[in-house]
Structure formats: C-alpha cells, structure tokens
Design an enzyme around this catalytic site. Structure first.
Site, short mmCIF file in Angstrom:
data_model
loop_
_atom_site.label_atom_id
_atom_site.label_comp_id
_atom_site.label_asym_id
_atom_site.label_seq_id
_atom_site.Cartn_x
_atom_site.Cartn_y
_atom_site.Cartn_z
N HIS A 1 0.84 -1.20 0.00
CA HIS A 1 0.00 0.00 0.00
C HIS A 1 0.87 1.25 0.00
O HIS A 1 0.57 2.24 -0.68
CB HIS A 1 -0.88 0.05 1.25
CG HIS A 1 -1.85 -1.09 1.37
ND1 HIS A 1 -1.74 -2.08 2.32
CD2 HIS A 1 -2.95 -1.39 0.65
CE1 HIS A 1 -2.74 -2.93 2.19
NE2 HIS A 1 -3.49 -2.53 1.18
N GLU B 1 -0.45 -4.44 -8.67
CA GLU B 1 -0.49 -5.60 -9.58
C GLU B 1 -0.65 -6.90 -8.82
O GLU B 1 -0.95 -7.93 -9.41
CB GLU B 1 0.79 -5.65 -10.43
CG GLU B 1 0.82 -4.61 -11.52
CD GLU B 1 2.03 -4.74 -12.42
OE1 GLU B 1 2.98 -5.47 -12.07
OE2 GLU B 1 2.02 -4.10 -13.48
N LYS B 2 -0.43 -6.87 -7.53
CA LYS B 2 -0.62 -8.08 -6.72
C LYS B 2 -2.02 -8.66 -6.96
O LYS B 2 -2.20 -9.87 -7.08
CB LYS B 2 -0.40 -7.72 -5.25
CG LYS B 2 -1.08 -8.59 -4.23
CD LYS B 2 -0.34 -9.89 -4.06
CE LYS B 2 -0.87 -10.76 -2.95
NZ LYS B 2 -2.26 -10.71 -2.67
#
Ligand code: PAF
Length: 288
Positions: free
Chosen positions: A39, A150-151
């Site tokens: 984050h 993109e996780k």
C-alpha cells in the site's frame, strides 16, 4: 499537520473541492486498511504523480462471501493513519458502512465474464463487490488518477474494464507487487500465516516464476502449470485453486509471444488463501 480523517462523502468532497480550487491534482489510493509496504508503494507512486494524495480505508462487506473473513479481517485505523501521515498522504477517507451503502442501496456493478473467471470462479460475488465499491469511490472523489497494485492483477483488469465501459474520467495506474526478501508478495492476509506456513508461503512465487520462465522459453503452458500445481501440493499447500497462464490484458487465452502473458495462481495454506502473479518474460540474457 495531523492527517485529516474524513468520515462522510460531504467531508471528502469539501476537501477535494478546496484542493481543486487551489489548482491541485488529486490521486486516490483505495485500500481496506491493514496497510503494508505494498500500500505504501501506491502512496509513493500517487505522491509522485499528483499534488494531493487521498487514501481510502473501507473494509467492503460486499466483497466478502458469508463464509469468508469479514469479521476477523485485520483492522487498526490508528496504526494505518500513522503510517500514512509518515508517508506524506494528505487525507484519509474512512467512512462507515452507512456512508457507502445508504438506506435502500440496490445497485450492483457487474463486469461480465472477466469477473466470473479465476478468482471469481472460487469467490462468487467477489468482483461484483469490488466493482461496485470502486465505482462508488471513484464517483465520490472523481480523482485525476487512482492507484492499484499488480498483486491483485485480476482486480486491476476488472477495474480498467469498468472505468473504460462506464466512461469514468480517471487514469488507472498500477504499481508492481512488493515482495518480502524471500519472494512472498506483501498482503494483509499474510498476518494469518503460522510460522510454519509462512516458511512455505514463498513457494507460490517460486512456482509461478517457474511457469513464467518455462513459457517464456517456449515451453508448454499446460504442462508447466500442472508441474507447478504438483510442486505446491508436495510442498505442503493444502490445495491449489488454479495456476493459469492468460493474456495479460484480457485474461483470455494467452497468445504469447505475440501478446504479453501473465501467470496467475491461488493456493491455500491451512485456512489462508494466497494469490500471486508474474509476467511471462523471455529468459533474461545471462552473462557469459
Ligand atoms: O484491493 C483492495 O484492497 C480492495 O479490493 C479495494 C480495491 C480497496 C476495494 O475494496
């Protein structure tokens, strides 16, 4: 100055109006809290791209099935706010459920096909919940840009689709997955892993990296995915929901090397479900 915490859509809009009147550009970083390096990398990207960064913290009940972990999902708003303040975020919008889903709320945002595949096949209603809340957050704030990791690769593709389909005037920016030193992708749910599970968890990244390298070098995708699945089970994963190679933009069948491709996987270690993905790329040139 302490990080302003905005509780209502009115407060959010008033803050954004002030910034707009002062000629600022606004970036939005939607989160469900339990913030980690992933984050924070989005906050850094946002701060580099826009002059004001607003983070949202809302544990969205619509993206949890009744059997899932809504009640025990990690929550620590004070710790999250402290991290965001240290990172230089400009505001935190942390509404309660009533501010997001008011009385009589009855609208659903469904992204056909894309939302029913992969994660959607194992978590019915998941992407409908995400698409609905992300649409609402974007419409509340109307930022210049919004930032996603993109996780959660399928989530990113679903969000790009809905923003294009609904003509929402916001740029969707993606940040690469942040990983621990051993390769495990940073995720709020990693906190659920026992020490023994934590040791095994990086095998998921190793398995999809193997598939990406094999496909990148011209090998057979189905065979590589089957091998990766077996390796994970042998390493003590409780079950493997999928290991798949897909087109990186549409998540349809891959056409590598003509088009970019992605390896995506989900597997369970005990009660914790892990997901991860990597790009298929040609083997990097080796030093002679
Ligand atoms: O990725 C997340 O944390 C959530 O799915 C999101 C995008 C904040 C929507 O609730």
């Amino acid at each position: 100055m302490a990080l302003p915490i905005l509780r209502t859509t009115e407060e959010l809009r008033a803050q954004l109006r002030d910034w707009r009147c002062a000629g600022e550009s606004v970036g939005l970083v939607p989160t469900m809290g339990a913030l980690h390096e992933g984050h924070l990398s989005l906050v850094r990207l946002c701060r580099a791209a826009t002059t004001r960064t607003c983070v949202t913290l809302f544990v969205n009940p619509k993206q949890f099935a009744p059997s899932e972990d809504l009640a025990r999902y990690p929550r620590d708003e004070a710790a999250d706010a402290a991290l965001l303040e240290a990172e230089g975020a400009d505001a935190l919008y942390a509404p309660d459920v009533g501010d997001v889903y008011g009385p009589g709320f009855a609208t659903r945002v469904v992204v056909d096909a894309l939302g029913d595949d992969l994660e959607g096949a194992f978590r019915p209603g998941f992407f409908e919940g995400i698409a609905t809340v992300v649409t609402k957050l974007l419409m509340k704030a109307l930022p210049d840009a919004a930032f996603f990791g993109e996780k959660d690769y399928q989530q990113l593709v679903v969000i790009r689709r809905l923003v294009a389909d609904l003509d929402i005037p916001v740029a969707i920016e993606a940040a690469p997955t942040v990983r621990e030193a051993d390769g495990l992708a940073a995720a709020s749910r990693n906190a659920y892993l026992s020490p023994a599970e934590r040791k095994r968890a990086p095998r998921l990244f190793r398995a999809i990296t193997y598939v990406a390298r094999t496909v990148g070098a011209g090998g057979d995708a189905d065979r590589a995915c089957a091998d990766a699945r077996q390796t994970l089970l042998d390493a003590g994963f409780t079950n493997v929901d999928y290991v798949a190679v897909r087109d990186a933009e549409t998540l349809g069948p891959p056409a590598y090397p003509a088009r970019p491709a992605r390896v995506l996987a989900a597997a369970r270690l005990g009660t914790t479900r892990l997901i991860d993905n990597v790009a298929v790329a040609p083997e990097p040139a080796r030093d002679a």
